[in-house]
Design a protein around this motif. Structure first.
Motif, short mmCIF file in Angstrom:
data_model
loop_
_atom_site.label_atom_id
_atom_site.label_comp_id
_atom_site.label_asym_id
_atom_site.label_seq_id
_atom_site.Cartn_x
_atom_site.Cartn_y
_atom_site.Cartn_z
N ALA A 5 -61.81 -7.59 42.73
CA ALA A 5 -63.17 -7.47 42.95
C ALA A 5 -63.37 -6.83 44.02
CB ALA A 5 -63.61 -8.93 43.46
N VAL A 6 -62.74 -6.39 44.92
CA VAL A 6 -62.90 -5.45 45.93
C VAL A 6 -62.82 -3.98 45.28
CG1 VAL A 6 -61.73 -4.46 48.07
CG2 VAL A 6 -61.88 -6.92 47.89
N ARG A 7 -62.04 -3.86 44.62
CA ARG A 7 -62.02 -2.33 43.73
C ARG A 7 -63.05 -2.25 43.06
NH1 ARG A 7 -57.38 -3.49 42.01
NH2 ARG A 7 -56.14 -2.46 43.87
N THR A 8 -63.82 -3.21 42.37
CA THR A 8 -64.71 -3.10 41.46
C THR A 8 -65.91 -2.96 42.30
OG1 THR A 8 -64.03 -4.83 39.85
CG2 THR A 8 -66.43 -4.42 40.02
N PHE A 9 -65.89 -3.48 43.80
CA PHE A 9 -66.92 -3.30 44.68
C PHE A 9 -67.07 -1.79 44.98
CE2 PHE A 9 -67.57 -2.55 49.57
CZ PHE A 9 -69.07 -2.75 49.09
N ASP A 60 -75.27 -5.24 54.54
CA ASP A 60 -74.05 -5.91 54.72
C ASP A 60 -72.91 -5.03 53.80
OD1 ASP A 60 -74.44 -8.09 56.39
OD2 ASP A 60 -75.44 -8.83 54.96
N GLY A 61 -73.31 -4.41 52.47
CA GLY A 61 -72.60 -3.66 51.81
C GLY A 61 -72.00 -2.47 52.29
N GLN A 62 -72.76 -1.77 53.46
CA GLN A 62 -72.68 -0.42 53.70
C GLN A 62 -71.56 -0.95 54.74
OE1 GLN A 62 -76.04 1.85 55.29
NE2 GLN A 62 -77.23 0.91 53.51
N ALA A 63 -71.80 -1.93 55.47
CA ALA A 63 -70.78 -2.52 56.65
C ALA A 63 -69.56 -2.78 56.07
CB ALA A 63 -71.24 -3.64 57.52
N PHE A 64 -69.47 -3.41 54.99
CA PHE A 64 -68.27 -3.61 54.18
C PHE A 64 -67.49 -2.72 53.40
CE2 PHE A 64 -66.04 -5.87 50.50
CZ PHE A 64 -64.90 -6.51 51.07
N LEU A 65 -68.07 -1.61 53.29
CA LEU A 65 -67.38 -0.33 52.39
C LEU A 65 -66.04 -0.10 52.89
CD1 LEU A 65 -67.47 0.98 49.94
CD2 LEU A 65 -69.25 2.68 50.81
N PRO A 66 -66.35 0.62 54.08
CA PRO A 66 -64.94 1.15 54.80
C PRO A 66 -63.74 0.18 54.87
CG PRO A 66 -66.78 0.81 56.53
CD PRO A 66 -67.35 0.58 55.32
N HIS A 67 -64.35 -0.97 55.09
CA HIS A 67 -63.15 -2.13 55.18
C HIS A 67 -62.50 -2.43 53.81
CE1 HIS A 67 -64.14 -2.94 59.50
NE2 HIS A 67 -65.38 -2.88 59.00
N ALA A 68 -63.49 -2.29 53.00
CA ALA A 68 -63.02 -2.49 51.43
C ALA A 68 -62.02 -1.35 51.01
CB ALA A 68 -64.04 -2.79 50.55
#
Length: 311
Positions: A5-9, A60-68
């Protein structure tokens, strides 16, 4: 957290459209939507804002992207650390001064690009357990032992028959001999404090004593090879046996003598052991190298115990 799911995101964030992410990942657009919806439920936030032109990252997606991205990098490093051929080949050589250590040094010189970890395990039971658990990839051992056959999932191949030599001080009765027969050793005290009951080398020397009527004493504490050499040099009544390729250096004043043993020549059998399902590609390279560099075994005029396998 589901890494798929993370890879798909990340793929959807980079592409800007679920359809393009689906094509990149070789899945359906519906699968992409389901994975991202599942990830959003796990995180408790919306990662994308759907628009007529595609999908735009939410705050929230922008905040999560580098961590993903970092999660995926860590996962890749973790997988690579255990991927066959990406981690060092780990081999048990028993001890640093014995023949298996020399065999692995020669292998390293021939294949310097192969990463190696060299370990030293005490007895065959420990080594076999480490092979079966995957802690090591290969081990050099005398195979096998009376009453202790190898498990069916452990393979072995004989790689070296190493002749024994008599080591004496300058005042020993046999010190001037160019070679000695096994029969000539009968009646002489052979001191080997490093023999430990239950080990494969103890089984080897037990059979040697029984076969030829020798006197081998394993008494006293084992202070290591330096202390052994000191004692043999200073005590005319004592000698010891050691393998031909054992690497030792002693003071010039010791004047120790290494004398070949003949008629027959006792040889210590070294075999390489490995688990039959071990996929490490460097293990095959090591086996091929040893097959081309090792001499034959069970040569005429040599002796090994009857339990040694393979013969």
């Amino acid at each position: 957290m589901d890494l798929d799911a993370v890879r798909t995101f990340v793929a959807a964030a980079d592409a800007g459209r679920f359809q393009e992410a689906a094509a990149e990942l070789a899945v359906t657009q519906q699968a992409v939507s389901k994975r991202i919806a599942s990830l959003e439920r796990d995180l408790g936030v919306r990662l994308f804002t759907r628009t007529a032109r595609g999908a735009r990252l939410s705050i929230d997606g922008q905040a999560f992207l580098p961590h993903a991205r970092e999660l995926l990098r860590v996962a890749e490093r973790a997988e690579a650390s255990v991927r066959p051929g990406r981690r060092p080949l780990r081999v048990d050589v028993i001890a640093s001064r014995v023949a298996p250590s020399g065999l692995m040094r020669a292998f390293h010189r021939a294949y310097p690009e192969i990463d190696l970890d060299v370990v030293m395990l005490f007895d065959v039971g420990t080594a076999v357990a480490a092979l079966r658990s995957g802690t090591i990839d290969a081990s050099f051992r005398a195979v096998a032992m009376p009453g202790r056959p190898l498990p069916e999932d452990i393979e072995s191949v004989r790689v070296l028959d190493e002749p024994l030599q008599l080591l004496t001080g300058p005042a020993h009765a046999l010190a001037g001999a160019r070679s000695v027969t096994v029969a000539q050793l009968a009646g002489h005290r052979i001191w080997m404090p490093g023999i430990v009951p239950g080990t494969e080398w103890a089984a080897y020397y037990d059979d040697l004593v029984a076969e030829f009527g020798l006197t081998i004493e394993a008494t006293g504490p084992n202070f290591g090879s330096d202390a052994l050499l000191d004692t043999v040099a200073d005590t005319p009544a004592l000698a010891t046996l050691m393998s031909e390729r054992t690497r030792l250096v002693w003071p010039a004043g010791h004047d120790l003598r290494r004398i070949p043993v003949t008629d027959p020549t006792p040889v210590y059998p070294h075999s390489l052991l490995w688990h039959r399902d071990n996929p490490h590609p460097a293990l095959a390279v090591l086996r091929a190298h040893l097959a081309t560099t090792s001499a034959g075994h069970d040569a005429a005029g040599t002796w090994t115990p009857g339990w040694v396998t393979p013969r």
